[in-house]
Scaffold this motif. Structure first.
Motif, PDB file in Angstrom:
ATOM      1  N   PHE A 104      -4.011  16.299 -21.539  1.00 43.52           N
ATOM      2  CA  PHE A 104      -5.024  16.405 -22.583  1.00 43.52           C
ATOM      3  C   PHE A 104      -6.269  17.002 -21.955  1.00 43.52           C
ATOM      4  CE2 PHE A 104      -2.153  13.092 -23.836  1.00 43.52           C
ATOM      5  CZ  PHE A 104      -1.984  13.306 -25.191  1.00 43.52           C
ATOM      6  N   ARG A 105      -6.857  17.974 -22.623  1.00 47.90           N
ATOM      7  CA  ARG A 105      -8.046  18.647 -22.089  1.00 47.90           C
ATOM      8  C   ARG A 105      -9.211  18.470 -23.061  1.00 47.90           C
ATOM      9  NH1 ARG A 105      -5.185  20.543 -18.279  1.00 47.90           N
ATOM     10  NH2 ARG A 105      -3.823  22.282 -18.112  1.00 47.90           N
ATOM     11  N   GLY A 106     -10.396  18.714 -22.552  1.00 50.16           N
ATOM     12  CA  GLY A 106     -11.588  18.671 -23.395  1.00 50.16           C
ATOM     13  C   GLY A 106     -12.299  17.339 -23.333  1.00 50.16           C
ATOM     14  N   ASP A 107     -13.516  17.316 -23.865  1.00 51.54           N
ATOM     15  CA  ASP A 107     -14.336  16.107 -23.847  1.00 51.54           C
ATOM     16  C   ASP A 107     -13.823  15.042 -24.807  1.00 51.54           C
ATOM     17  OD1 ASP A 107     -16.002  17.252 -21.970  1.00 51.54           O
ATOM     18  OD2 ASP A 107     -17.394  18.045 -23.464  1.00 51.54           O
ATOM     19  N   ASN A 108     -13.267  15.465 -25.936  1.00 55.66           N
ATOM     20  CA  ASN A 108     -12.788  14.509 -26.928  1.00 55.66           C
ATOM     21  C   ASN A 108     -11.446  14.997 -27.489  1.00 55.66           C
ATOM     22  OD1 ASN A 108     -12.568  12.424 -28.713  1.00 55.66           O
ATOM     23  ND2 ASN A 108     -14.274  13.051 -30.010  1.00 55.66           N
ATOM     24  N   PRO A 109     -10.360  14.760 -26.757  1.00 54.70           N
ATOM     25  CA  PRO A 109      -9.066  15.303 -27.180  1.00 54.70           C
ATOM     26  C   PRO A 109      -8.386  14.541 -28.314  1.00 54.70           C
ATOM     27  CG  PRO A 109      -8.810  14.113 -25.130  1.00 54.70           C
ATOM     28  CD  PRO A 109     -10.295  14.112 -25.454  1.00 54.70           C
ATOM     29  N   VAL A 110      -8.904  13.373 -28.693  1.00 52.50           N
ATOM     30  CA  VAL A 110      -8.236  12.556 -29.706  1.00 52.50           C
ATOM     31  C   VAL A 110      -8.078  13.297 -31.038  1.00 52.50           C
ATOM     32  CG1 VAL A 110      -8.349  10.416 -31.055  1.00 52.50           C
ATOM     33  CG2 VAL A 110      -8.846  10.377 -28.608  1.00 52.50           C
ATOM     34  N   PRO A 111      -9.115  13.969 -31.565  1.00 54.69           N
ATOM     35  CA  PRO A 111      -8.923  14.656 -32.854  1.00 54.69           C
ATOM     36  C   PRO A 111      -7.818  15.716 -32.821  1.00 54.69           C
ATOM     37  CG  PRO A 111     -11.252  14.449 -32.371  1.00 54.69           C
ATOM     38  CD  PRO A 111     -10.515  14.018 -31.133  1.00 54.69           C
ATOM     39  N   SER A 112      -7.720  16.478 -31.741  1.00 56.52           N
ATOM     40  CA  SER A 112      -6.660  17.493 -31.705  1.00 56.52           C
ATOM     41  C   SER A 112      -5.290  16.844 -31.525  1.00 56.52           C
ATOM     42  CB  SER A 112      -6.925  18.532 -30.616  1.00 56.52           C
ATOM     43  OG  SER A 112      -6.929  17.939 -29.346  1.00 56.52           O
ATOM     44  N   PHE A 113      -5.224  15.736 -30.787  1.00 51.94           N
ATOM     45  CA  PHE A 113      -3.969  15.005 -30.642  1.00 51.94           C
ATOM     46  C   PHE A 113      -3.536  14.441 -32.001  1.00 51.94           C
ATOM     47  CE2 PHE A 113      -1.753  10.963 -29.232  1.00 51.94           C
ATOM     48  CZ  PHE A 113      -0.578  11.585 -28.847  1.00 51.94           C
ATOM     49  N   ARG A 114      -4.471  13.853 -32.735  1.00 42.89           N
ATOM     50  CA  ARG A 114      -4.173  13.304 -34.062  1.00 42.89           C
ATOM     51  C   ARG A 114      -3.682  14.424 -34.986  1.00 42.89           C
ATOM     52  NH1 ARG A 114      -8.913  11.272 -35.310  1.00 42.89           N
ATOM     53  NH2 ARG A 114      -8.480   9.170 -34.566  1.00 42.89           N
ATOM     54  N   SER A 115      -4.308  15.579 -34.910  1.00 39.27           N
ATOM     55  CA  SER A 115      -3.901  16.711 -35.734  1.00 39.27           C
ATOM     56  C   SER A 115      -2.486  17.154 -35.373  1.00 39.27           C
ATOM     57  CB  SER A 115      -4.882  17.869 -35.542  1.00 39.27           C
ATOM     58  OG  SER A 115      -4.443  19.006 -36.228  1.00 39.27           O
ATOM     59  N   MET A 116      -2.182  17.209 -34.082  1.00 44.18           N
ATOM     60  CA  MET A 116      -0.843  17.584 -33.639  1.00 44.18           C
ATOM     61  C   MET A 116       0.187  16.596 -34.181  1.00 44.18           C
ATOM     62  SD  MET A 116       1.871  16.808 -31.413  1.00 44.18           S
ATOM     63  CE  MET A 116       1.108  15.485 -30.522  1.00 44.18           C
ATOM     64  N   LEU A 117      -0.138  15.299 -34.103  1.00 46.77           N
ATOM     65  CA  LEU A 117       0.788  14.274 -34.598  1.00 46.77           C
ATOM     66  C   LEU A 117       1.045  14.444 -36.093  1.00 46.77           C
ATOM     67  CD1 LEU A 117      -0.639  11.141 -32.745  1.00 46.77           C
ATOM     68  CD2 LEU A 117       1.575  12.224 -32.306  1.00 46.77           C
TER      69      LEU A 117
END
Length: 177
Positions: A104-117
């Motif tokens: 996971f990259r970036g300062d706040n990867p949770v939103p992009s991870f949630r979007s991927m899910l």
């Protein structure tokens, strides 16, 4: 990079992959048994016959140093984590996926991870006690995530997915009796 260097790199990668396999652990254990019974180590012989240009790799083979975990896609790592741990909130799922090898990259990867899910057909979001958890589509929820029936419709299985993130858009309806 010369052709020889490219081939050596491919050979080193193939050897690292082989070393990470359970079969190689068996070879290492059997080699140790041979040595303890008075025989000669096959791995030591291999170390002595290798060119000096790859000493770090050979040292890892012989000493059994662990190899770095192979990188895994976020989706594949999330699926493995869910199968192992059960439904998880997005933050805990991300941590578990990292432990499986996802990057996971970036300062706040949770939103992009949630979007991927949410875009991956393998996953769905379920609500329990006013929290959202991620789970596998097509796999029955563990018993503790099943809602207690509160009406006859619940007992009959109305098929509503209104408790899923996204609301009624995905809800299946049953004809009224």
């Amino acid at each position: 990079m010369s052709m020889l260097e490219k081939i050596q790199t491919l050979r080193a990668e193939a050897l690292e992959e082989a070393m990470a396999s359970p079969a190689f652990e068996t070879v290492r254990a059997l080699d140790a048994a041979v040595v303890s019974a008075g025989g000669k180590s096959l791995l030591e012989a291999a170390k002595e016959s290798k060119p000096k240009s790859e000493p770090a790799l050979i040292t890892r083979v012989v000493t059994g140093m662990t190899l770095p975990a192979k990188k895994m896609s976020q989706g594949d790592a999330a699926e493995l984590a869910l199968r192992e741990k059960g439904p998880l909130p997005v933050g805990r799922l991300q941590e578990a996926a990292e432990q499986k090898g996802a990057v996971f990259r970036g300062d706040n990867p949770v939103p992009s991870f949630r979007s991927m899910l949410s875009k991956d057909a393998r996953f769905r979001s379920v609500q329990r006690n006013n929290m959202y958890f991620w789970w596998l589509k097509g796999v029955e929820l563990p018993r503790e995530f099943m809602p207690e029936p509160t009406s006859i419709d619940d007992l009959l299985g109305s098929g509503s997915n209104a408790n899923e993130e996204g609301g009624d858009a995905n809800a299946a309806t049953m004809p009224s009796l």
